[in-house]
Design a protein around this motif. Structure first.
Motif, PDB file in Angstrom:
ATOM      1  N   TYR A 181     -15.297  21.290  39.270  1.00  0.00           N
ATOM      2  CA  TYR A 181     -14.183  20.435  38.834  1.00  0.00           C
ATOM      3  C   TYR A 181     -13.471  19.832  40.041  1.00  0.00           C
ATOM      4  N   LEU A 182     -13.179  20.668  41.038  1.00  0.00           N
ATOM      5  CA  LEU A 182     -12.471  20.167  42.223  1.00  0.00           C
ATOM      6  C   LEU A 182     -13.290  19.105  42.949  1.00  0.00           C
ATOM      7  N   GLU A 183     -14.614  19.249  42.920  1.00  0.00           N
ATOM      8  CA  GLU A 183     -15.469  18.259  43.555  1.00  0.00           C
ATOM      9  C   GLU A 183     -15.371  16.919  42.832  1.00  0.00           C
ATOM     10  N   THR A 184     -15.328  16.941  41.506  1.00  0.00           N
ATOM     11  CA  THR A 184     -15.218  15.676  40.762  1.00  0.00           C
ATOM     12  C   THR A 184     -13.860  15.043  40.979  1.00  0.00           C
ATOM     13  N   VAL A 185     -12.814  15.860  41.086  1.00  0.00           N
ATOM     14  CA  VAL A 185     -11.472  15.330  41.347  1.00  0.00           C
ATOM     15  C   VAL A 185     -11.432  14.691  42.726  1.00  0.00           C
ATOM     16  N   SER A 186     -12.060  15.362  43.697  1.00  0.00           N
ATOM     17  CA  SER A 186     -12.090  14.851  45.060  1.00  0.00           C
ATOM     18  C   SER A 186     -12.849  13.527  45.116  1.00  0.00           C
ATOM     19  N   GLU A 187     -13.997  13.455  44.424  1.00  0.00           N
ATOM     20  CA  GLU A 187     -14.785  12.224  44.389  1.00  0.00           C
ATOM     21  C   GLU A 187     -13.998  11.104  43.732  1.00  0.00           C
ATOM     22  N   GLY A 188     -13.246  11.433  42.685  1.00  0.00           N
ATOM     23  CA  GLY A 188     -12.450  10.425  41.982  1.00  0.00           C
ATOM     24  C   GLY A 188     -11.347   9.860  42.842  1.00  0.00           C
ATOM     25  N   SER A 189     -10.749  10.690  43.702  1.00  0.00           N
ATOM     26  CA  SER A 189      -9.649  10.219  44.547  1.00  0.00           C
ATOM     27  C   SER A 189     -10.152   9.363  45.698  1.00  0.00           C
ATOM     28  N   GLU A 190     -11.452   9.450  46.021  1.00  0.00           N
ATOM     29  CA  GLU A 190     -12.014   8.658  47.115  1.00  0.00           C
ATOM     30  C   GLU A 190     -12.367   7.250  46.670  1.00  0.00           C
ATOM     31  N   LYS A 191     -12.390   7.027  45.343  1.00  0.00           N
ATOM     32  CA  LYS A 191     -12.767   5.693  44.853  1.00  0.00           C
ATOM     33  C   LYS A 191     -11.588   4.758  44.878  1.00  0.00           C
TER      34      LYS A 191
END
Length: 191
Positions: A181-191
């Motif tokens: 979950y944290l990885e998807t949140v991190s990826e989302g914030s980089e977009k």
């Protein structure tokens, strides 16, 4: 795909499971909460026999409500597991308990005991007590009736649904799920 497991729950079955697997359990499982666990460990301290043979068995952390007329059992949702953490390793080490069903995190000592004893910790869905109760075909109090809902019950279940959270190979769904979950949140914030 859901895996079907039966109780008695052998080491071979435990070795076949991985954190994240969905399972359907059939056979006999026992209920016990903290008050019953304390009594079981006291019996071990006193070198006395337990009221049931827990070798290769599964304990469900639940305090079922009384059955409605004509019913087998009332609502039977899982309770928070950490309250049994002080007792679970001894039941695994000394009498061969192989599995537990509940909800929530477990201590490092319980995780070690699961790996050491080739066991498993399963999570049942909280808030789904009526659904879980529908898988119970027979219910009998076998010890400590004075504890009411916390007495030890013998349940016969067919296709009781659960998810493997801790496996005997070191898998931990609570950790890997949170990391994913944290990885998807991190990826989302980089977009």
């Amino acid at each position: 795909m859901k895996k079907k497991i039966t109780v008695p729950f052998t080491e071979e079955q435990a070795l076949s499971l991985r954190a994240g697997d969905s399972v359907l359990i059939s056979g006999v499982i026992y209920t016990a909460r903290d008050a019953a666990h304390k009594r079981l460990v006291t019996l071990l301290d006193e070198k006395q026999s337990l009221p049931c043979d827990l070798k290769d068995q599964i304990i469900y952390y639940v305090g079922p409500t009384p059955a409605k007329p004509g019913g087998v059992i009332g609502s039977a949702g899982p309770t928070t597991s950490y309250r049994m953490d002080a007792y679970a390793p001894r039941l695994m080490d000394e009498v061969g308990l192989r599995g537990m069903i509940g909800k929530g995190l477990r201590s490092a000592e319980v995780i070690d005991a699961i790996e050491r004893n080739k066991g498993v910790y399963l999570a049942a869905i909280g808030g789904a007590g009526a659904l879980l109760a529908s898988t119970v075909t027979a219910c009998e109090v076998i010890a400590y009736p004075e504890l009411d809902s916390e007495a030890i019950h013998r349940l016969e279940v067919v296709d009781f649904p659960a998810v493997v959270v801790l496996d005997c190979h070191g898998g931990n769904l609570y950790k890997t799920g949170r990391d994913a979950y944290l990885e998807t949140v991190s990826e989302g914030s980089e977009k």
